[in-house]
Write a protein that holds these residues in place. Structure first.
Motif, short mmCIF file in Angstrom:
data_model
loop_
_atom_site.label_atom_id
_atom_site.label_comp_id
_atom_site.label_asym_id
_atom_site.label_seq_id
_atom_site.Cartn_x
_atom_site.Cartn_y
_atom_site.Cartn_z
N HIS A 3 0.85 -1.19 0.00
CA HIS A 3 0.00 0.00 0.00
C HIS A 3 0.88 1.24 0.00
CE1 HIS A 3 1.03 -0.09 4.29
NE2 HIS A 3 0.70 1.19 4.32
N HIS A 328 -11.21 -3.11 -0.12
CA HIS A 328 -10.57 -3.61 -1.35
C HIS A 328 -10.81 -5.10 -1.51
CE1 HIS A 328 -7.16 -5.43 -3.54
NE2 HIS A 328 -7.22 -4.34 -4.29
N SER A 332 -13.05 -7.21 -4.30
CA SER A 332 -12.34 -8.22 -5.08
C SER A 332 -12.88 -9.63 -4.83
CB SER A 332 -10.84 -8.18 -4.73
OG SER A 332 -10.30 -6.90 -4.97
#
Length: 355
Positions: A3, A328, A332
């Motif tokens: 990240h 996220h 996903s």
């Protein structure tokens, strides 16, 4: 998982909203919860827009928002009506309002899916600790001292199935409640200076450490319903009955946070895995009196002390980063709970997606 932080900001609740939330937590009715569900979402949306004004990022460049919401109630024990049985949790700050105000996809309400899968819906940050802070050679405890204190246990080179996490007991909220009741106008103990002026009453501390939650094996999770204002009132009452000063009471309740953490380490972690490092974070690290006691106990157990910043994470935004990671994974389709943390029957994708 890698990240990169492009911009960060911390926007506190304004005093009137914070006061309304605390009043609702203590004695609110359904109307208050309904109102706050919208007002908190409006605040979150405005905070995002205001923050972006101080950055080079345009709102149109943001693909996804992860929002935990404001916890109003968390009840990890089963309740039943006839043949119906469940645990429950409630976070407010409507994701639909945030999506409408920002025009961005929002993921929230993470805890509910885990509860539906047989878990306690907490601690959900364990997955984030696993993907960001695992080490191939060192066993770590990631210790958060927020309103409630919780630990994520990550053995060296751990598989996902080896990770476990749980609430150890009170964090900052119980100290804050005691301070606010004893010192009207104060909401917390600045740098731990009030507690430092007092003396820990070890008899009262021993009684507090016998609390059923502290000695209960994991998985376990708690909230203000357990370590909240009612317990604070009881501790103050018992302290005054023992002729303790206000400073002594604050010192003792601060020690309760420290030694409930340590007791859980001794009972449920250090006899199970080799741990090399403890990574500390959360608002509690700013209480120097608390930290001095905790660091002394950790060093006695030959544990190296680190802070999130030592590993490249700003502890002030750790939970916000965590929600971004969870969101996220939700989008996903990646399972993002840890069954060893919540007690869920299986790995599930937590979170609701609001387009």
């Amino acid at each position: 998982m890698k990240h990169k932080i492009l911009h960060k900001d911390v926007v506190p609740y304004h005093p009137e909203l914070r006061s309304y939330i605390l009043q609702t937590l203590e004695r609110g009715v359904v109307k208050d919860v309904c109102i706050l569900n919208f007002l908190v979402a409006e605040f979150f949306s405005k905070a995002l827009k205001d923050s972006l004004e101080n950055s080079s990022i345009k709102i149109s460049e943001i693909d996804l928002i992860g929002s935990h919401g404001q916890t109003i109630y968390h009840f990890p024990e089963y309740f039943s009506i006839k043949d119906l049985s469940s645990r429950c949790t409630l976070q407010i700050g409507s994701t639909q309002v945030i999506a409408e105000r920002t025009g961005i996809i929002v993921v929230g309400n993470f805890r509910i899916r885990d509860i539906a899968a047989g878990g306690q819906g907490a601690p959900i940050i364990a997955y984030v600790d696993y993907v960001l802070l695992s080490d191939p050679k060192k066993g770590r405890i990631i210790q958060n001292i927020g309103g409630i204190a919780n630990a994520t246990v990550i053995p060296a080179n751990a598989s996902r199935d080896e990770i476990y996490a749980f609430d150890t007991g009170p964090g900052n909220s119980l100290i804050d409640y005691v301070v606010s009741l004893l010192y009207p106008g104060l909401n917390y103990d600045p740098d731990g200076e009030i507690g430092r002026r007092g003396s820990v009453d070890h008899d009262l501390l021993k009684d507090l450490l016998r609390h059923e939650f502290v000695t209960r094996p994991p998985p376990k999770t708690a909230g203000r319903e357990v370590f909240g204002i009612e317990m604070a009132r009881d501790i103050i009452k018992r302290g005054f009955e023992k002729k303790l000063s206000k400073e002594d009471i604050v010192a003792t309740v601060t020690a309760f946070t420290v030694y409930s953490i340590i007791k859980n380490y001794d009972l449920f972690i250090l006899n199970r895995y080799k741990i090399d490092e403890v990574v500390l974070g959360g608002g509690g690290v700013r209480n120097r009196f608390l930290m001095e006691m905790l660091e002394r106990e950790l060093r006695e157990r030959r544990l190296k002390i680190l802070f999130h910043e030592d590993l490249g994470i700003d502890s002030k935004i750790k939970e916000a980063l965590g929600m971004a990671v969870l969101a996220h994974e939700t989008l996903s389709g990646v399972p993002n709970n840890i069954v060893g943390a919540t007690g869920a029957h299986r790995y599930v994708v937590m979170g609701e997606i609001i387009p």
